[in-house]
Write a protein that holds these residues in place. Structure first.
Motif, PDB file in Angstrom:
ATOM      1  N   ALA A 113       0.832  -1.206   0.000  1.00 25.62           N
ATOM      2  CA  ALA A 113       0.000   0.000   0.000  1.00 25.62           C
ATOM      3  C   ALA A 113       0.868   1.257   0.000  1.00 25.62           C
ATOM      4  O   ALA A 113       0.551   2.247  -0.671  1.00 25.62           O
ATOM      5  CB  ALA A 113      -0.929  -0.008   1.213  1.00 25.62           C
ATOM      6  N   ALA A 114       1.984   1.204   0.724  1.00 21.04           N
ATOM      7  CA  ALA A 114       2.888   2.354   0.763  1.00 21.04           C
ATOM      8  C   ALA A 114       3.542   2.602  -0.591  1.00 21.04           C
ATOM      9  O   ALA A 114       3.892   3.735  -0.922  1.00 21.04           O
ATOM     10  CB  ALA A 114       3.964   2.132   1.824  1.00 21.04           C
ATOM     11  N   CYS A 115       3.681   1.540  -1.398  1.00 11.91           N
ATOM     12  CA  CYS A 115       4.270   1.666  -2.735  1.00 11.91           C
ATOM     13  C   CYS A 115       3.245   2.085  -3.785  1.00 11.91           C
ATOM     14  O   CYS A 115       3.583   2.181  -4.976  1.00 11.91           O
ATOM     15  CB  CYS A 115       4.918   0.344  -3.148  1.00 11.91           C
ATOM     16  SG  CYS A 115       6.391  -0.071  -2.189  1.00 11.91           S
ATOM     17  N   GLY A 116       2.010   2.297  -3.363  1.00 13.76           N
ATOM     18  CA  GLY A 116       0.997   2.791  -4.285  1.00 13.76           C
ATOM     19  C   GLY A 116       0.111   1.727  -4.903  1.00 13.76           C
ATOM     20  O   GLY A 116      -0.659   2.022  -5.823  1.00 13.76           O
ATOM     21  N   ILE A 117       0.194   0.482  -4.433  1.00 12.93           N
ATOM     22  CA  ILE A 117      -0.659  -0.581  -4.967  1.00 12.93           C
ATOM     23  C   ILE A 117      -2.073  -0.445  -4.398  1.00 12.93           C
ATOM     24  O   ILE A 117      -2.248  -0.371  -3.177  1.00 12.93           O
ATOM     25  CB  ILE A 117      -0.088  -1.979  -4.627  1.00 12.93           C
ATOM     26  CG1 ILE A 117       1.253  -2.184  -5.336  1.00 12.93           C
ATOM     27  CG2 ILE A 117      -1.069  -3.079  -5.022  1.00 12.93           C
ATOM     28  CD1 ILE A 117       1.953  -3.476  -4.976  1.00 12.93           C
TER      29      ILE A 117
END
Length: 350
Positions: free
Chosen positions: A209-213
């Protein structure tokens, strides 16, 4: 899709496909109609379990509801391939255009895949926002809801009565082709950026989630693809037996497909396929033994119900000693060549 990943993993669907082709050739060589039907049942289970793996194996969320999409596909086969006169007798509530529709079995399988994918998109838009046990329970609620609707919608599904007249396909090849399509589609999804993103979210949700997924979106894509595969399998399942009822696609099929996935290993496509082949072989062997084997003048037969007991024992043993399944997270692949060490010329002795 990364070309390097495709080249590195392409051996997996090829080897699985060759294994399925070998089963088909054995059926042809044996030439027995009951054995031919057994192999057809195995190919159908491969479609169902691979379809289940696309979502469960990549997301890590256990789904108890995927057989609902097979039910949707099974009734599409009834609506689109039965003779109009027979449809008018058993399902008088169908719209006129659908009442007059009559297409080949492969056409019904394609339509069934699209119909199931549509409903997977609708259901998944809500369910994929959940995770863990809440998502699993919600998928079971979806299965119960579809079963309840189809069991009571008498004018369109004939309720709990058997819908007969579906053209029966006895040839083994359409089922083999569908199983191969399922395996290659699952592999292609698994190595795509969507599949890789979903597995990243499965293993490290916070980091993903932190990587934008977008985790709900990634799950939804897998849910729709798996729903399409299940819908295609459901249509072909109806063509394999010639009838359809809501209970055909309910708890029994749910349990056996999940068992095969767990035994083979949820972490790999190879586990999904091999779980089907191993458990199907075991179940069929026990069926023959229950029917009785003639040894000289004596008939040896196992008591009824041994299949279910053996299946439960196998699952318990697998969960105790190999929780990741027979294959775990590994896929079938070609043996790697040992790297050749380059050596320089030896220095002359003095």
């Amino acid at each position: 899709m990364s070309a390097s990943v495709a080249r590195r993993t392409f051996a997996t669907p090829v080897l699985l496909g060759l294994l399925l082709i070998a089963f088909a050739l054995v059926a042809v060589a044996v030439g027995s109609k009951p054995f031919n039907q057994t192999i057809i049942d195995i190919f159908l289970k491969v479609i169902f379990v691979v379809g289940l793996w696309v979502f469960v194996g990549n997301s890590g969320v256990i789904s108890f509801g995927h057989i609902a999409f097979a039910c949707l596909g099974g009734y599409v086969a009834a609506w689109t391939t039965i003779k109009p006169m027979m449809k008018g007798m058993s399902m008088p509530g169908l719209p006129d255009w659908l009442m007059q529709t009559e297409i080949p079995y492969w056409g019904s399988a394609i339509v069934a895949a699209g119909w199931a994918a549509l409903w997977a998109l609708i259901f998944g838009s809500v369910l994929m926002r959940l995770s863990g046990i809440a998502a699993s329970i919600a998928t079971f609620a979806m299965l119960a809801m579809v079963n309840s609707i189809y069991s009571n919608w008498e004018s369109v599904t004939a309720a709990t009565s058997s819908v007969v007249g579906i053209p029966i396909i006895r040839s083994i090849w359409p089922y083999l082709v569908a199983a191969l399509i399922s395996v290659f589609a699952a592999w292609a999804y698994g190595i795509s950026r969507h599949g890789l993103a979903l597995r990243a979210a499965r293993d490290e949700p916070t980091a993903a989630a932190a990587c934008g997924i977008n985790i709900p979106r990634a799950r939804l894509i897998a849910f729709v693809i798996s729903g399409a595969i299940m819908g295609m399998g459901g249509a072909l399942y109806s063509h394999s037996i010639g009838i359809v009822t809501p209970d055909t696609y309910y708890l029994g099929l749910t349990f056996i497909t999940l068992s095969m996935l767990v035994v083979g290993g949820m972490g790999s496509l190879s586990g999904a396929v091999l779980g089907v082949l191993i458990l199907s072989t075991l179940i069929q062997t026990l069926r023959w033994l229950e029917a009785g084997v003639q040894v000289g003048e004596t008939t040896i037969a196992l008591p009824g119900g041994v299949q279910e007991i053996a299946l439960g024992v196998v699952m318990i043993l697998i969960l105790m000693f190999r929780p990741a399944g027979i294959m775990g997270n590994k896929d079938l692949s070609l043996p790697k060549r040992a790297a050749l060490e380059t050596k320089g010329p030896k220095s002359p002795r003095t």
